[in-house]
Design a protein around this motif. Structure first.
Motif, short mmCIF file in Angstrom:
data_model
loop_
_atom_site.label_atom_id
_atom_site.label_comp_id
_atom_site.label_asym_id
_atom_site.label_seq_id
_atom_site.Cartn_x
_atom_site.Cartn_y
_atom_site.Cartn_z
N PHE A 1 0.85 -0.97 -0.09
CA PHE A 1 0.06 0.03 0.05
C PHE A 1 0.87 1.15 0.03
CE2 PHE A 1 1.14 -0.29 4.32
CZ PHE A 1 0.76 0.71 4.92
N PHE A 2 0.24 2.52 -0.38
CA PHE A 2 0.99 3.62 -0.87
C PHE A 2 0.38 4.75 0.09
CE2 PHE A 2 2.11 0.78 -4.26
CZ PHE A 2 3.32 1.02 -4.42
N PRO A 3 1.10 6.05 0.44
CA PRO A 3 0.62 6.92 0.86
C PRO A 3 -0.77 7.57 0.37
CG PRO A 3 2.90 7.35 0.36
CD PRO A 3 2.44 6.07 -0.37
N GLU A 4 -1.38 8.52 1.07
CA GLU A 4 -2.57 8.94 0.92
C GLU A 4 -2.49 9.78 -0.45
OE1 GLU A 4 -5.63 12.40 3.11
OE2 GLU A 4 -3.60 12.41 3.45
N LEU A 5 -3.37 9.59 -1.50
CA LEU A 5 -3.63 10.11 -2.83
C LEU A 5 -2.08 9.75 -3.59
CD1 LEU A 5 -5.22 13.52 -1.92
CD2 LEU A 5 -6.39 11.32 -3.23
N SER A 6 -1.65 8.66 -3.64
CA SER A 6 -0.16 8.51 -4.15
C SER A 6 -0.35 8.76 -5.59
CB SER A 6 0.08 6.96 -3.59
OG SER A 6 -0.83 6.02 -4.10
N LEU A 7 -1.40 8.40 -6.36
CA LEU A 7 -1.13 8.64 -7.79
C LEU A 7 -1.18 10.00 -8.20
CD1 LEU A 7 -3.42 5.61 -9.01
CD2 LEU A 7 -0.85 5.66 -9.25
N VAL B 1 -3.52 1.78 -3.80
CA VAL B 1 -3.17 2.89 -4.03
C VAL B 1 -4.25 4.29 -3.88
CG1 VAL B 1 -1.80 2.03 -5.96
CG2 VAL B 1 -3.77 2.83 -6.55
N GLY B 2 -3.60 5.35 -3.66
CA GLY B 2 -4.32 6.46 -3.52
C GLY B 2 -4.84 7.34 -4.75
N ALA B 3 -6.19 7.56 -4.87
CA ALA B 3 -6.41 8.60 -5.79
C ALA B 3 -7.88 9.08 -5.62
CB ALA B 3 -6.58 7.94 -7.18
N PRO B 4 -8.13 10.31 -6.08
CA PRO B 4 -9.47 10.96 -5.77
C PRO B 4 -10.44 10.17 -6.58
CG PRO B 4 -7.87 12.77 -6.47
CD PRO B 4 -7.28 11.46 -6.78
N LEU B 5 -11.58 9.77 -5.80
CA LEU B 5 -12.61 9.42 -6.49
C LEU B 5 -13.90 10.20 -6.95
CD1 LEU B 5 -14.59 6.72 -7.21
CD2 LEU B 5 -15.10 6.46 -4.89
N ARG B 6 -14.03 10.14 -8.15
CA ARG B 6 -15.25 11.17 -8.65
C ARG B 6 -16.51 10.65 -8.11
NH1 ARG B 6 -14.83 14.84 -11.64
NH2 ARG B 6 -13.07 14.17 -12.75
N VAL B 7 -17.34 11.54 -7.32
CA VAL B 7 -18.72 11.22 -6.73
C VAL B 7 -19.71 11.86 -7.28
CG1 VAL B 7 -19.92 11.65 -4.69
CG2 VAL B 7 -17.43 11.04 -4.63
N LYS B 8 -20.76 11.11 -7.67
CA LYS B 8 -22.09 12.08 -8.34
C LYS B 8 -22.43 13.05 -7.48
CE LYS B 8 -23.41 7.71 -10.80
NZ LYS B 8 -24.55 6.91 -10.98
N GLU B 9 -22.87 14.23 -8.08
CA GLU B 9 -23.35 15.30 -7.26
C GLU B 9 -22.61 15.74 -5.93
OE1 GLU B 9 -27.55 14.08 -6.62
OE2 GLU B 9 -28.13 13.87 -8.55
N GLY B 10 -21.66 15.76 -5.95
CA GLY B 10 -20.68 16.01 -4.97
C GLY B 10 -19.21 16.16 -5.07
N LYS B 11 -18.48 16.75 -4.05
CA LYS B 11 -16.88 16.73 -4.33
C LYS B 11 -16.27 15.44 -4.27
CE LYS B 11 -17.25 20.98 -1.39
NZ LYS B 11 -17.12 21.67 -0.24
N PRO B 12 -15.27 15.22 -4.98
CA PRO B 12 -14.51 13.73 -4.93
C PRO B 12 -14.24 13.40 -3.66
CG PRO B 12 -13.14 15.59 -5.76
CD PRO B 12 -14.51 16.20 -5.75
#
Length: 252
Positions: free
Chosen positions: A45-51, A86-97
């Motif tokens: 596993f990798f750090p927060e938002l690693s990608l 791995v860490g990366a933002p996830l797109r969320v419907k009708e909201g912030k990632p």
């Protein structure tokens, strides 16, 4: 407890991220995964938002809608029979990632844990998750935390209540490192639960992370810790009768 596969070798991957460049960060991940495979690691596993690096202002533009861009990691997971987080933002419907930890395995579909407890200021850019995450790897139940999650004792408590036997914390830790690491050490001792931290060793998002990714055994003893300034693997060999740690340093 049935331990037909009573061993799990886990690595925390430490590196210095490239700002907002998924392709370049993917290469760092691949380098560390290849080294982990050579060391017999089952889970990395990798750090927060690693990608992407920890870049809140860029999260909306960089957020992943699905796991299609993670296919190079899926190939490595299948090749080495290794679970990769791995860490990366996830797109969320009708909201912030959301701040996501994506779990890629050769044995199950990709899934994403969403950080529940946001650091002050993160809510300007991110939405919060609402469910802890525990999954089975070999014969061990693994719990995931992302940075400030572990700053809330209720997160560790609920993760343990869901059966976690090892606790992984993907972080960006800079000036608060002593507090962050001390908290993880306390959880290890309190719950008799081996605990690992994966941190960056280079600047990200205006912060200066201090490296020192680490592993604590079920007594809360520090068994492995990376240096401050180099890419590295912190490896915990988890077995029925205890665990041992080692550090492998790589070039930046």
């Amino acid at each position: 407890m049935d331990r037909s596969e009573g061993r799990l070798r886990i690595a925390a991957g430490q590196f210095a991220p490239a700002r907002g460049c998924i392709d370049e960060n993917m290469r760092y991940h691949e380098m560390l995964i290849e080294s982990a495979a050579a060391a017999g690691v089952n889970l990395i596993f990798f750090p927060e938002l690693s990608l992407t690096g920890y870049e809140p202002e860029m999260a909306e533009a960089l957020a992943l809608a699905d796991d299609s861009s993670l296919s190079p990691l899926q190939v490595l997971s299948d090749r080495y029979d290794m679970t990769i987080i791995v860490g990366a933002p996830l797109r969320v419907k009708e909201g912030k990632p959301a701040i996501g930890a994506w779990v890629i395995s050769s044995k199950r579909p990709v899934f994403c844990y969403r950080k529940i407890y946001l650091h002050p200021g993160e809510s300007d850019y991110f939405s919060a998750g609402d469910t802890e995450c525990v999954f089975k790897e070999r014969s061990f139940n693994v719990g995931i935390a992302i940075c400030a999650d572990a700053g809330q004792p209720v997160h560790a408590e609920r993760t343990v209540q869901q059966g976690a036997e090892v606790y992984l914390n993907a972080v960006l830790s800079a000036g608060g490192f002593d507090k962050d690491s001390g908290q993880l050490q306390r959880y290890a001792r309190l719950y008799a639960m081996p605990t690992l931290m994966a941190n960056y060793c280079g600047p990200s998002g205006g912060w200066k992370p201090v490296g020192k990714s680490a592993a604590w055994d079920a007594r809360g003893e520090l068994i492995a810790q990376a240096p401050e300034d180099c890419a590295a693997l912190v490896i915990m060999d988890l077995q029925d009768d205890g665990c041992a740690g080692q550090v492998i340093c790589l070039h930046k």
